[in-house]
Design a protein around this motif. Structure first.
Motif, mmCIF file in Angstrom:
data_model
loop_
_atom_site.group_PDB
_atom_site.id
_atom_site.type_symbol
_atom_site.label_atom_id
_atom_site.label_comp_id
_atom_site.label_asym_id
_atom_site.label_seq_id
_atom_site.Cartn_x
_atom_site.Cartn_y
_atom_site.Cartn_z
ATOM 1 N N TYR A 1 -4.121 -12.749 -9.136
ATOM 2 C CA TYR A 1 -5.120 -11.975 -9.900
ATOM 3 C C TYR A 1 -5.756 -12.950 -10.896
ATOM 4 O O TYR A 1 -5.288 -13.082 -12.025
ATOM 5 N N TRP B 1 0.817 -1.211 0.000
ATOM 6 C CA TRP B 1 0.000 0.000 0.000
ATOM 7 C C TRP B 1 0.850 1.261 0.000
ATOM 8 O O TRP B 1 0.432 2.299 -0.515
ATOM 9 N N ASN C 1 -7.162 -0.207 -9.568
ATOM 10 C CA ASN C 1 -6.149 0.840 -9.751
ATOM 11 C C ASN C 1 -4.837 0.453 -9.066
ATOM 12 O O ASN C 1 -3.749 0.656 -9.625
ATOM 13 N N GLU C 2 -4.940 -0.106 -7.873
ATOM 14 C CA GLU C 2 -3.739 -0.554 -7.164
ATOM 15 C C GLU C 2 -3.057 -1.684 -7.928
ATOM 16 O O GLU C 2 -1.820 -1.753 -7.990
ATOM 17 N N ALA C 3 -3.870 -2.568 -8.508
ATOM 18 C CA ALA C 3 -3.321 -3.675 -9.294
ATOM 19 C C ALA C 3 -2.558 -3.164 -10.505
ATOM 20 O O ALA C 3 -1.471 -3.671 -10.842
ATOM 21 N N THR D 1 -11.952 -4.964 -7.332
ATOM 22 C CA THR D 1 -12.137 -4.110 -6.154
ATOM 23 C C THR D 1 -10.912 -3.243 -5.863
ATOM 24 O O THR D 1 -11.029 -2.218 -5.193
ATOM 25 N N ASN D 2 -9.763 -3.663 -6.343
ATOM 26 C CA ASN D 2 -8.553 -2.835 -6.173
ATOM 27 C C ASN D 2 -7.830 -2.714 -7.519
ATOM 28 O O ASN D 2 -6.607 -2.829 -7.589
ATOM 29 N N CYS E 1 1.672 1.175 -3.899
ATOM 30 C CA CYS E 1 0.600 1.082 -4.897
ATOM 31 C C CYS E 1 -0.711 1.680 -4.419
ATOM 32 O O CYS E 1 -1.674 1.744 -5.193
ATOM 33 N N GLY E 2 -0.762 2.116 -3.185
ATOM 34 C CA GLY E 2 -1.994 2.682 -2.660
ATOM 35 C C GLY E 2 -2.121 4.175 -2.867
ATOM 36 O O GLY E 2 -3.108 4.781 -2.443
ATOM 37 N N LEU F 1 -5.642 -9.548 -5.902
ATOM 38 C CA LEU F 1 -5.990 -8.431 -6.777
ATOM 39 C C LEU F 1 -7.235 -8.777 -7.593
ATOM 40 O O LEU F 1 -7.412 -9.912 -8.027
#
Length: 364
Positions: free
Chosen positions: A336, A269, A305-307, A302-303, A272-273, A299
């Motif tokens: 993922y 985080w 953008n972070e992925a 739900t996440n 990538c957060g 991944l």
């Protein structure tokens, strides 16, 4: 008479504290020459006053310093420990990036007083307190630093300060491809004029040896993985105290919470957060040779953008041949597995798997 650096080194080898290395030992007479010269100089002097006080402007010829460069794991920091610990003179050892952050902060304060050349009082404050500056990991990634180091070090050398520094790069590769690099080139000339430039060429990569046969991808992330990551961190940093690494990129600060001697550590985080892009990750990759990432989650949409940022980060680390150590929720192929982007992640999973290979970081 105190022991020479060679005698200290040999004694530690005999005691089993160090492994004998001909390339390291060959550099000790050069460091000993710097040590003796610095110890023979008069103590630095300064007139009373704060940051903007006036210091003695007498030009003092410094003892020629040393620019020690070479690949990660060649023993540069160990040699710096040995050298700096043995010098009996006003000295300071500091990570180069940390030093430049301090300089930038002092410049900001000096400019508030409308001083004509803010670099002068800042440089003279440093010169008034030390005879020797020992820098870990000289590198330039920030244009603000690149624009002032030449003038800063010119004054330091005029005031008799000796510099010994380590770097992963030969001086001519500092700030390579940086913005307005032509304005930085005089600093390279100053370095090569004032410092002996020596490459440490060793057949042994001690940091790589610490990873030899070691697991570098831990799953599932949790208490056991965290304990294993901590153990590797201690081995790679020699149990030395770490500090935050703050990289200024386009006037934004990107923080690596833990950094020491080319080894960085941050959580998923942390990296990538927040809204970071390819340029940010390239600078991060440039700043280190080993990166430890804690707690990579599963991944999905739900996440998303972070992925996407994680994919970009791994690409940057892969291309820069940065050694990766991480803990994750699952093996790369199952990080993922569904949702938009899962198909494209197959390449990232393949790279994560490849980066676990012992020989990967040393491949051409």
């Amino acid at each position: 008479m105190s022991q020479t650096l060679t005698e200290i080194y040999d004694a530690r080898v005999a005691a089993g504290e160090l492994h004998a290395d001909a390339a390291q030992r060959a550099l000790l007479p050069l460091l000993e020459e710097v040590r003796r010269g610095v110890e023979a100089q008069p103590a630095p002097g300064r007139k009373k006053g704060g940051l903007l006080g006036r210091f003695s402007k007498q030009t003092v010829e410094p003892v020629p310093g040393l620019y020690l460069w070479g690949g990660v794991g060649r023993g540069k920091s160990m040699l710096m420990d040995l050298f700096c610990g043995a010098v009996d003179a006003p000295k300071r050892r500091v990570h180069f990036h940390e030093f430049m952050q301090e300089v930038q902060a002092k410049l900001h304060e000096a400019r508030k007083s409308n001083v004509r050349d803010a670099i002068v009082p800042v440089a003279e404050e440093v010169a008034g307190s030390v005879r020797l500056l020992c820098f870990d990991e000289m590198q330039i990634t920030d244009i603000a630093d690149a624009m002032i180091v030449g003038r800063l070090f010119e004054i330091l050398f005029e005031r008799g300060v000796t510099v010994v520094t380590t770097s992963n790069r030969v001086p001519t590769d500092l700030y390579k491809n940086g913005l307005n690099r032509q304005l930085f080139l005089p600093f390279i000339d100053i370095l090569t004029e004032r410092l002996q430039v020596r490459e440490i060429i060793s057949e042994t990569d001690y940091r790589q040896n610490r990873l030899e046969g070691a697991q570098v991808y831990f799953t599932p992330a949790g208490r056991d993985a965290h304990r294993a990551m901590n153990q590797l961190w201690d081995e790679l940093t020699g149990h030395d105290e770490a500090s935050r690494l703050v990289l200024t990129i386009k006037k934004r600060e990107v923080v690596i919470p833990h950094f020491h001697n080319g080894v960085g550590r941050a959580s998923f985080w942390d990296l990538c957060g927040q809204m970071l892009g390819a340029g940010d990750y390239l600078v991060i990759a440039e700043a280190m040779r080993v990166l430890m990432i804690d707690d990579i989650p599963l991944l999905s949409a739900t996440n998303f953008n972070e992925a996407k940022r994680f994919v970009t980060l791994i690409d940057a680390l892969y291309e820069a041949r940065v050694r990766l150590i991480c803990s994750a929720a699952d093996i790369p192929e199952r990080l993922y597995i569904e949702g938009e982007g899962s198909f494209e992640f197959e390449r990232t999973a393949s790279r994560l798997r490849e980066m676990q290979s012992l020989d990967w970081a040393n491949e051409d």
